[in-house]
Write an enzyme that holds these catalytic residues in place. Structure first.
Site, PDB file in Angstrom:
ATOM      1  N   ASP A  52       0.860  -1.121  -0.317  1.00 43.63           N
ATOM      2  CA  ASP A  52       0.007  -0.159  -0.197  1.00 43.63           C
ATOM      3  C   ASP A  52       0.827   1.387   0.159  1.00 43.63           C
ATOM      4  O   ASP A  52       0.873   2.125   0.831  1.00 43.63           O
ATOM      5  CB  ASP A  52      -0.885  -0.166   1.205  1.00 43.63           C
ATOM      6  CG  ASP A  52      -1.950   1.227   1.059  1.00 43.63           C
ATOM      7  OD1 ASP A  52      -2.121   1.566   0.293  1.00 43.63           O
ATOM      8  OD2 ASP A  52      -2.362   1.336   2.557  1.00 43.63           O
TER       9      ASP A  52
HETATM   10  C1  SPV Z   1      -7.297   1.851   3.607  1.00 44.74           C
HETATM   11  O1  SPV Z   1      -8.034   0.975   3.973  1.00 44.74           O
HETATM   12  O2  SPV Z   1      -6.473   1.852   2.786  1.00 44.74           O
HETATM   13  C2  SPV Z   1      -6.975   3.112   4.644  1.00 44.74           C
HETATM   14  C3  SPV Z   1      -7.346   3.005   5.941  1.00 44.74           C
HETATM   15  O3  SPV Z   1      -6.652   4.068   3.958  1.00 44.74           O
HETATM   16  S1  SPV Z   1      -6.042   2.872   6.781  1.00 44.74           S
HETATM   17  O4  SPV Z   1      -5.372   1.537   6.261  1.00 44.74           O
HETATM   18  O5  SPV Z   1      -6.242   2.702   8.133  1.00 44.74           O
HETATM   19  O6  SPV Z   1      -5.263   4.023   6.459  1.00 44.74           O
HETATM   20 MG    MG Z   2      -5.712   3.646   2.268  1.00 44.86          MG
END
Ligand code: SPV
Ligand code: MG
Length: 286
Positions: A52
């Site tokens: 991510d």
């Molecule tokens: C996601 O679900 O990708 C988010 C929320 O951005 S968090 O992982 O809490 O940042």
């Molecule tokens: Mg996110």
């Protein structure tokens, strides 16, 4: 066009949005009765085996979203990360989402490439003026600005800034035209979120993501400006646990019989995706 995400966020109680990372998880969330789904960047990236950290190319994100939007009737709020670039990339991204029939996006005040909020302390934030420019550019570029919700997310608290900074950012984003503010926190308890709520007098709805302060219930926010609570990654995490258990069991027992009564039936897959409709149509058209 009326926007169902905005309608949800103008409702009385906070709406619960469920995470989806592919069309199947979106379908399951909708079948379970959630009024909207959250297309999570963490979950979509993980489902594609990448981090991510802006590693998932946005045309691939679009493909996932296109099929997701096709499968479910409920509105989708897309996690737009930091906008996939500057104001120009973000406004193009929003316009494409609009073309797919998606009803909203969330943009966070972090730099590109972004990093998940739960990694690294003190991540740098986008300057306020730049973030406001992104919000305004997207609103101006959409075909129907009123039909598409822009949720502006501030990472100020997550990045270690004081409450005043989070409030100042949120106020600026609301003034720039954001339809809702996502106030993110990685605290283990909801104290700072309740403190933010107390000081939030703008009228713009708030959105929260209680991944770390997970003991809260949606009802705890009934008398606050919070109008949506996002379950950000639970479907993905459940699928990892489920698949790990099945893999380990079959590998250990050398038979699929051991898991047979613990997993979805093949016939339930056929009914979920309405194979019967195709057979009826074949009789009519083939
Ligand atoms: C996601 O679900 O990708 C988010 C929320 O951005 S968090 O992982 O809490 O940042
Ligand atoms: Mg996110």
């Amino acid at each position: 066009m009326s926007n169902r995400l905005m309608q949800l966020m103008r409702g009385t109680g906070p709406a619960l949005l469920m995470e989806a990372h592919d069309p199947l998880s979106a379908l399951l969330a909708a079948d379970a009765g959630f009024p909207a789904v959250w297309a999570s960047s963490l979950s979509m990236s993980t489902a594609w085996g990448v981090r991510d950290s802006s590693e998932l190319p946005w045309n691939l994100v679009m493909t996932v979203l296109e099929y997701m939007a096709d499968r479910v009737e409920v509105p989708i709020l897309v996690d737009g990360d930091s906008g996939h670039g500057n104001f120009n990339n973000f406004r193009i991204f929003c316009r494409k989402l609009e073309q797919l029939g998606i009803e909203g996006v969330c943009i966070e005040d972090k730099l590109f490439p972004k990093t998940n909020s739960f990694r690294k302390e003190g991540q740098p934030l986008t300057p306020i003026a730049e973030m406001c420019g992104k919000i305004r550019a997207a609103k101006d570029h959409l075909r129907d600005g009123a039909g598409f919700a822009i949720v502006a997310r501030t990472e100020a608290l997550v990045s270690g800034h004081p409450m005043d900074e989070a409030l100042a950012r949120a106020r600026a984003y609301a003034e720039a035209g954001a339809d809702a503010i996502l106030i993110h926190s990685k605290s283990r308890t909801p104290g700072e979120i309740f403190a933010f709520c107390e000081q939030w007098k703008q009228g713009t709805p708030l959105v929260i993501v209680p991944t770390t302060y997970h003991s809260v219930r949606v009802e705890d926010f009934i008398h606050t400006p919070v109008k949506a609570m996002i379950c950000a990654n639970q479907n993905l995490r459940a699928s990892i646990t489920g698949m790990r258990t099945v893999c380990a069991t079959i590998n250990r027992t050398h038979t699929v019989g051991e898991v047979e009564d613990k997993i979805a039936t093949v016939s339930s897959i056929f009914s979920m995706l309405d194979y019967a409709e195709l057979e009826k149509s074949e009789a009519l058209y083939l």
